[in-house]
Write an enzyme that holds these catalytic residues in place. Structure first.
Site, PDB file in Angstrom:
ATOM      1  N   LYS A 120       2.824  10.440 -12.603  1.00 21.34           N
ATOM      2  CA  LYS A 120       2.941  10.037 -14.006  1.00 21.34           C
ATOM      3  C   LYS A 120       1.615   9.501 -14.531  1.00 21.34           C
ATOM      4  CE  LYS A 120       7.797   8.895 -13.648  1.00 21.34           C
ATOM      5  NZ  LYS A 120       8.912   9.050 -14.550  1.00 21.34           N
ATOM      6  N   LYS A 162       6.797   1.470 -13.447  1.00 17.89           N
ATOM      7  CA  LYS A 162       7.307   2.815 -13.172  1.00 17.89           C
ATOM      8  C   LYS A 162       6.589   3.398 -11.980  1.00 17.89           C
ATOM      9  CE  LYS A 162       8.299   4.984 -17.545  1.00 17.89           C
ATOM     10  NZ  LYS A 162       7.914   6.034 -18.492  1.00 17.89           N
ATOM     11  N   GLY A 168      14.362  10.405 -12.229  1.00 16.13           N
ATOM     12  CA  GLY A 168      15.775  10.020 -12.197  1.00 16.13           C
ATOM     13  C   GLY A 168      15.996   8.527 -12.378  1.00 16.13           C
ATOM     14  N   GLY A 169      15.064   7.863 -13.033  1.00 16.41           N
ATOM     15  CA  GLY A 169      15.251   6.445 -13.303  1.00 16.41           C
ATOM     16  C   GLY A 169      15.035   5.558 -12.082  1.00 16.41           C
ATOM     17  N   HIS A 212      15.011   8.553 -26.797  1.00 12.78           N
ATOM     18  CA  HIS A 212      14.421   9.510 -25.868  1.00 12.78           C
ATOM     19  C   HIS A 212      14.651  10.891 -26.470  1.00 12.78           C
ATOM     20  CE1 HIS A 212      13.895  11.263 -21.637  1.00 12.78           C
ATOM     21  NE2 HIS A 212      14.237  12.291 -22.402  1.00 12.78           N
ATOM     22  N   GLU A 279       8.847  15.017 -22.349  1.00 13.93           N
ATOM     23  CA  GLU A 279       9.677  13.887 -22.779  1.00 13.93           C
ATOM     24  C   GLU A 279       8.852  12.908 -23.614  1.00 13.93           C
ATOM     25  OE1 GLU A 279      13.004  13.628 -19.271  1.00 13.93           O
ATOM     26  OE2 GLU A 279      11.347  12.212 -19.155  1.00 13.93           O
ATOM     27  N   ARG A 296      10.245  21.838 -14.584  1.00 12.47           N
ATOM     28  CA  ARG A 296      11.400  22.544 -14.015  1.00 12.47           C
ATOM     29  C   ARG A 296      12.454  22.680 -15.103  1.00 12.47           C
ATOM     30  NH1 ARG A 296      14.615  18.095 -14.316  1.00 12.47           N
ATOM     31  NH2 ARG A 296      13.610  16.134 -13.760  1.00 12.47           N
TER      32      ARG A 296
HETATM   33  P1  ADP Z   1      12.269   9.127 -14.849  1.00 16.21           P
HETATM   34  O1  ADP Z   1      11.213  10.148 -14.542  1.00 16.21           O
HETATM   35  O2  ADP Z   1      12.579   8.243 -13.692  1.00 16.21           O
HETATM   36  O3  ADP Z   1      13.473   9.701 -15.511  1.00 16.21           O
HETATM   37  P2  ADP Z   1      11.070   8.385 -17.375  1.00 16.21           P
HETATM   38  O4  ADP Z   1       9.636   8.059 -17.434  1.00 16.21           O
HETATM   39  O5  ADP Z   1      11.482   9.734 -17.821  1.00 16.21           O
HETATM   40  O6  ADP Z   1      11.577   8.128 -15.887  1.00 16.21           O
HETATM   41  O7  ADP Z   1      11.914   7.306 -18.160  1.00 16.21           O
HETATM   42  C1  ADP Z   1      13.319   7.301 -18.139  1.00 16.21           C
HETATM   43  C2  ADP Z   1      13.867   6.465 -19.282  1.00 16.21           C
HETATM   44  O8  ADP Z   1      13.387   5.137 -19.216  1.00 16.21           O
HETATM   45  C3  ADP Z   1      13.481   6.931 -20.658  1.00 16.21           C
HETATM   46  O9  ADP Z   1      14.327   7.929 -21.122  1.00 16.21           O
HETATM   47  C4  ADP Z   1      13.606   5.665 -21.479  1.00 16.21           C
HETATM   48  O10 ADP Z   1      14.961   5.387 -21.779  1.00 16.21           O
HETATM   49  C5  ADP Z   1      13.172   4.614 -20.528  1.00 16.21           C
HETATM   50  N1  ADP Z   1      11.743   4.333 -20.710  1.00 16.21           N
HETATM   51  C6  ADP Z   1      10.703   4.901 -20.076  1.00 16.21           C
HETATM   52  N2  ADP Z   1       9.538   4.392 -20.483  1.00 16.21           N
HETATM   53  C7  ADP Z   1       9.823   3.444 -21.402  1.00 16.21           C
HETATM   54  C8  ADP Z   1       9.045   2.528 -22.188  1.00 16.21           C
HETATM   55  N3  ADP Z   1       7.726   2.461 -22.092  1.00 16.21           N
HETATM   56  N4  ADP Z   1       9.704   1.717 -23.036  1.00 16.21           N
HETATM   57  C9  ADP Z   1      11.049   1.747 -23.153  1.00 16.21           C
HETATM   58  N5  ADP Z   1      11.835   2.566 -22.432  1.00 16.21           N
HETATM   59  C10 ADP Z   1      11.238   3.413 -21.564  1.00 16.21           C
END
Ligand code: ADP
Length: 674
Positions: A120, A162, A168-169, A212, A279, A296
């Site tokens: 990331k 992160k 996947g959160g 999102h 995203e 993907r």
């Molecule tokens: P993953 O790859 O684990 O799914 P993401 O980076 O796609 O992680 O983030 C997943 C979710 O987390 C997003 O859809 C959003 O709801 C929340 N999120 C991510 N980054 C932020 C941020 N900077 N501020 C607020 N919410 C965030």
């Protein structure tokens, strides 16, 4: 790249996505090879494929993630290409390279594109250079705790940690103040190391109410690229998507074009090919920020298929074979509205913890051009600890959002699953809630509208509670009648004579268990010329009721208010669906004791099957209420077990690495004197 014709492909995945890919391949006249682990030898994807190859033991690390075995299976069966689905090896550059080295086409982007987006933080550096807007934050290589902490302090809280390799959160923690930083960093690092073998972190400004919104892009090997509009995936729990929809409510043509162009810039910056998703977080002022690119097919791709009329798996297979994209940007149209709801084996009342079990009864709603069910399981299958607990994706389409939403709630109501706790009722209540109907979406939706979604206040149960009670007495009467007719016939499973104490003539008192709480109810019955009447008393209120039960359909008159509900029953658990809410309840057996007591002590038992990860204190340590005692892991997610009260830890019954059964006692704990 010259065009190629695939005669046979291998699907390096399981469950619904393997079935999904097989379906399109079959339509295109391409033969399919499935792979399977010990746990999946009777799985649907195996029976759907033309051939299947066993690749190892149940844990994915010993089967679906061992790419040498997957490659061997392709070589052995003569598959020319491999579709990785999502998850597992789908974003694994090493696997992609191994395919290439063995002259197998990887149905996905080039290795370099996966590598570029695999981290990331590296992805953010590339996007910054390509002029794609980013969430403010730290995405440097220096991972020293003090550097990360200083970045967070400078940015101001809240921040989000992160995992750079995350997905996947998982490996993600919100930090609301400097004091929480270290515990959050340690937890995020541990989860990241367990899940991805890499515990590097980035720090982002945490936006408090973003949406999102993601853009589906597609590029071919001839330099063409298109975007297939957007999906709104704001409704999430534990940062994982729950209900997705397309298009995003309130999206304007200008914003759509701006986000679509930015997404294509992102794809072009890494010479992308195939299906990808960019995203973004969309702020309330319409500013949007790149979050990450998934290289993907996404879980939620069907909503895009429904509004564009395109088959994205077919697009993937064509692009991988060297063809040009099936459509140009001008040829793509957006029609109507689609939703996808993810149906999981999980307990929404228990922080959405995954559950396991056997799908003893499974009846999806009838499918049509409006209703699609993507699933990989059949009645009788297990939902095990080894894989993702998703049971199915329910996808609906109609000409506008309101109509599509009506389709969704209806299909959810018709979905019948027994044998384990699912999120079906939660989804139904969510989809029916006023803010969801009004499309008042942001990523904090579930927390913000908790009481409306969970119906967990007594006031909100005012209507469902008497309906549930009425259903039980009518069902009891029906069972008694059946019994009289065919003497000796077993009555319905909840009906146990001992549970029904006839306190006085025609009054029955019992307790309903709803959301882990017990509600005493009494029902007084009296006959009259126009049928039996009931006085239902609960929580200090009394309601006059009449009702009729036809199969599972209940018609009721509650104080003159006419209502209909349908009730599904399985082994003593009932799901009651009304026009706008769902409720699960059971009858409390009189000798089970008090649920609240069970709840308080239950903090020290394993909430699910899993593995012990870390013990955070020593036997003999004095702890305060809510102190973290240990960390367990299930479905690759960590769950912290905390002290229920001030007290002393006497012993731990499991050591790190041990497998633990759900419900097992974890800690011997002595509460200190109050
Ligand atoms: P993953 O790859 O684990 O799914 P993401 O980076 O796609 O992680 O983030 C997943 C979710 O987390 C997003 O859809 C959003 O709801 C929340 N999120 C991510 N980054 C932020 C941020 N900077 N501020 C607020 N919410 C965030």
């Amino acid at each position: 790249m010259s065009e190629q014709h695939f005669e046979k492909i291998l699907i390096a995945n399981r469950g619904e996505i393997a079935c999904r890919v097989i379906r399109t391949a079959r339509n295109m006249g391409i033969r399919t090879v499935a792979v399977y682990s010990d746990a999946d030898k009777d799985a649907l994807h195996v029976s759907m494929a033309d051939e299947a190859v066993h690749i190892g033991a149940a844990p994915s690390r010993e089967s679906y993630l061992v790419y040498e075995r997957v490659i061997d299976a392709a070589l052995k069966t003569g598959a020319q290409a491999i579709h990785p689905g999502y998850g597992f090896l789908s974003e694994n550059a090493g696997f992609c390279e191994a395919c290439r080295d063995n002259n197998i086409v990887f149905i996905g982007p080039p290795v370099a594109a996966i590598e570029a987006m695999g981290s990331k933080s590296a992805a953010k550096q590339i996007m910054e250079a390509a002029g794609v807007p980013l969430v403010p934050g730290y995405h440097g290589d220096d991972q020293d705790r003090d550097i990360l902490k200083a970045a967070a302090d400078d940015m101001g809280y809240p921040v989000l940690l992160k995992a750079v390799a995350g997905g996947g959160g998982k490996g993600m923690r919100q930090v609301w103040s400097a004091g929480e930083f270290d515990e959050a960093l340690n937890a995020a690092r541990r989860e990241a190391m367990n899940g991805f073998g890499n515990d590097d972190m980035l720090v982002e400004k945490y936006l408090t109410q973003p949406r999102h919104v993601e853009i589906q892009v597609f590029c071919d090997s001839h330099g063409n690229g298109v975007y297939l509009f957007e999906r709104d995936c704001s409704v999430q729990r534990r940062h994982q998507k729950v209900i997705e929809e397309a298009p995003a409510p309130g999206m304007t043509d200008d914003l759509r074009a701006a986000m679509g162009e930015a997404a294509l810039r992102a794809a072009r910056a890494i010479d992308y090919q195939g299906a990808g998703t960019v995203e973004f977080l969309l702020d309330s002022d319409d500013a949007f920020y790149f979050m990450e690119m998934n290289t993907r097919l996404q879980v939620e791709h069907p909503v895009t298929e429904m509004i564009t009329g395109q088959d994205l798996v077919e697009w993937q297979l064509r692009v991988a074979a060297g063809e040009v994209l099936p459509a140009t940007q001008d040829q793509l149209t957006l029609t109507g509205h689609a939703f996808e709801a993810r149906i999981y084996a999980e307990d929404p009342d228990n922080d959405f913890l995954p559950v396991t079990g056997t799908l003893s009864f499974l009846q999806p709603p009838e499918t049509s051009e409006h209703v699609r069910v993507d699933t990989g399981v059949l009645q009788g299958d297990e939902v095990s600890v080894y894989y993702d607990p998703m049971i199915a994706k329910l996808i609906v389409w109609d000409e506008n959002r309101d109509k599509a939403l009506q389709r969704l709630t209806r299909a959810l109501r018709e979905y019948r699953i027994s044998g384990m706790t699912t999120n079906l009722e939660f989804l139904y209540n969510l989809a029916n809630s006023a803010p969801f109907r009004a499309a008042d979406l942001d990523t904090g939706f579930i927390e913000k509208h908790h009481s409306q979604i969970f119906h967990d206040t007594e006031a909100e149960l005012e209507r469902e509670l008497p309906l549930a009670a009425l259903y039980l007495v009518l069902e009891q009467a029906r069972a008694a009648q059946r019994e009289r007719a065919a003497s000796g016939d077993a009555s319905s499973p909840w009906f146990d004579a001992s549970a029904w104490r006839l306190n006085e003539p025609n009054v029955q008192s019992f307790e309903l268990a709803i959301h882990d709480r017990h509600y005493p109810v009494s029902v007084e019955q009296s006959g009259s010329a126009d049928g039996t009447r009931y006085r239902i008393s609960f929580g200090g209120k009394t309601i006059q009721a009449q009702g009729n039960l036809d199969g599972s359909e209940l018609s009721a008159n509650l104080d003159g208010y006419l209502l209909r509900a349908s009730v599904a029953e399985h082994e003593g658990s009932f799901s009651l669906y009304t026009q706008d809410s769902a409720l699960s309840f059971s009858l409390v057996a009189p000798d089970l004791g008090d649920a609240d007591d069970a709840g308080a002590g239950g903090g020290l038992t394993a909430p699910m099957n899993g593995t012990m990860v870390t013990l955070l204190v020593e036997p003999g340590d004095e702890v305060k209420a809510d102190d973290a005692l240990l960390v367990m892991e299930a479905m690759k997610m960590e769950h912290t077990i905390r002290a229920p009260k001030d007290g002393k830890v006497l012993a731990f019954f499991y050591q790190p690495g041990d497998l633990v059964d759900g419900g097992a006692e974890l800690v011997e704990f002595e509460a200190s004197e109050a």
